[in-house]
Design an enzyme around this catalytic site. Structure first.
Site, short mmCIF file in Angstrom:
data_model
loop_
_atom_site.label_atom_id
_atom_site.label_comp_id
_atom_site.label_asym_id
_atom_site.label_seq_id
_atom_site.Cartn_x
_atom_site.Cartn_y
_atom_site.Cartn_z
N GLY A 148 -81.94 -2.86 15.32
CA GLY A 148 -83.38 -2.97 15.18
C GLY A 148 -83.73 -3.54 13.82
N CYS A 149 -84.82 -4.28 13.73
CA CYS A 149 -85.17 -4.90 12.45
C CYS A 149 -85.54 -3.85 11.40
CB CYS A 149 -86.29 -5.92 12.63
SG CYS A 149 -87.77 -5.30 13.47
N ASN A 150 -86.27 -2.81 11.81
CA ASN A 150 -86.58 -1.73 10.88
C ASN A 150 -85.31 -0.99 10.48
OD1 ASN A 150 -89.30 -2.33 11.20
ND2 ASN A 150 -89.65 -0.71 12.69
N THR A 153 -83.29 -2.94 7.87
CA THR A 153 -83.88 -2.89 6.53
C THR A 153 -83.57 -1.56 5.85
OG1 THR A 153 -85.71 -4.19 7.46
CG2 THR A 153 -85.98 -3.36 5.22
#
Length: 342
Positions: A148-150, A153
């Site tokens: 997932g992009c979150n 990060t």
């Protein structure tokens, strides 16, 4: 040698981003583009910014002949992705951009996504696609599950700190802002301009965001004990970008040293000088992630900040980075483009 690839779900944002990146890749040729809802259309009609490229027209997945396809990117929604991938040739290398194979335990998948996993055998085969930490496993994998992009990060900020033991594992607060493209391209009332612009809001408050499943899985495995972060995402009226701010208990000097050591030599992770804070505008459209460390005014407290582009390093750029490894190509090929500024 030129490898032939297919992109399933090419009419979404991550599909278009894959095409943009692969268009100048010297070792990969786009042989097929699938988008069932827009089958029969030219890619340049769906995404006019790509009209200068010589691309195959969009077709349904069933129309693709996978003979001669070396690798397939699957940019479909979760649940749909696992069903489609289960029907693809067993010798086909696959990079999945959905959530369907990120969580190793099928019970965790059902908990966070609300339905039983339809291909648990493939779930056991999948390698988690956070490139910098699973590089060897990805290079040998047939199926890679993009993060997932979150989740990516937050992990770039926190994994080295957990591994080095320089922060209190029971006091991790993660505050994250994400651009609206992270919600996908399908029409949603709350994403209309009049609903979203001129403000931003928290969502999935109180520990309900699905990417928490990835944080729990990865941080707990790394620490050898349960680790649960306090996490609140926010939707901001920007097209691209994620900015995550972490509040941790630990000494800033040790934290900065741990990050610098972990990412020494990494081509896409830039640890900023002590005291500098990153910005989404400095990574826009690129596969780079910037991480900064700032001491808090209270002794023993530190602020860690990370910025990346959710469509590139958070998704499609990460997918291409992994595909390069799977095809035994230089990992950075097609990905060293500079961020777009201003």
């Amino acid at each position: 040698m030129t490898y032939k690839i297919a992109i399933l779900g090419a009419s979404g944002y991550t599909g278009a981003e894959l095409v943009r990146l692969i268009a100048t890749h010297p070792g990969i040729e786009i042989a097929a583009l699938a988008a069932n809802s827009k089958a029969g259309q030219a890619m340049g009609a769906v995404f006019p910014h790509l009209r200068h490229l010589d691309l195959p027209d969009l077709v349904t997945i069933g129309e693709i002949d996978f003979t001669g396809i070396d690798l397939c990117f699957c940019a479909l929604p979760h649940k749909t992705s696992q069903e489609v991938i289960a029907g693809l040739p067993r010798d086909l290398r696959i990079v999945d951009l959905s959530a369907d194979f990120r969580l190793r335990d099928p019970a965790d998948y059902e908990k966070w996504y609300g339905n039983a996993h339809a291909a648990p055998g493939l779930q056991n085969e999948a390698v988690y696609g956070l490139t910098e930490f699973y590089r060897d496993e990805i290079a040998a994998a047939r199926l890679v599950a993009g993060t997932g992009c979150n989740a990516a990060t937050g992990q770039y900020m926190l994994r080295p700190l957990i591994a080095a033991g320089v922060i209190d594992l029971d006091e991790i607060i993660l505050d994250l802002k994400c651009g609206v493209s992270g919600a996908g391209r399908s029409l949603k009332e709350n994403l209309l301009h009049a609903e979203l612009s001129e403000g931003y809001h928290a969502y999935a408050v109180g520990g309900t965001h699905r990417h928490l499943g990835e944080f729990d899985q990865e941080f707990s495995a790394l620490a050898g004990r349960p680790v649960q972060v306090q996490f609140t995402p926010h939707l901001i009226p920007a097209n691209r970008g994620i900015l995550a701010t972490g509040y941790v208990r630990g000494e800033a000097g040790a934290i900065h040293e741990a990050l610098a050591a972990a990412y020494d030599g990494e081509p896409f992770i830039e640890v900023l000088p002590m005291g500098d804070a990153p910005s989404t505008r400095h990574v826009r459209g690129s596969n780079f992630c910037h991480v900064g460390v700032v001491p808090d005014r209270r002794a023993g407290r530190t602020i860690v900040i990370a910025a990346l582009d959710n469509l590139t390093k958070g998704s499609s750029g990460q997918a291409l980075q992994n595909a390069n490894l799977m095809l035994s190509l230089p990992e950075t090929t097609g990905l060293m483009l500079a961020p777009v500024f201003p």
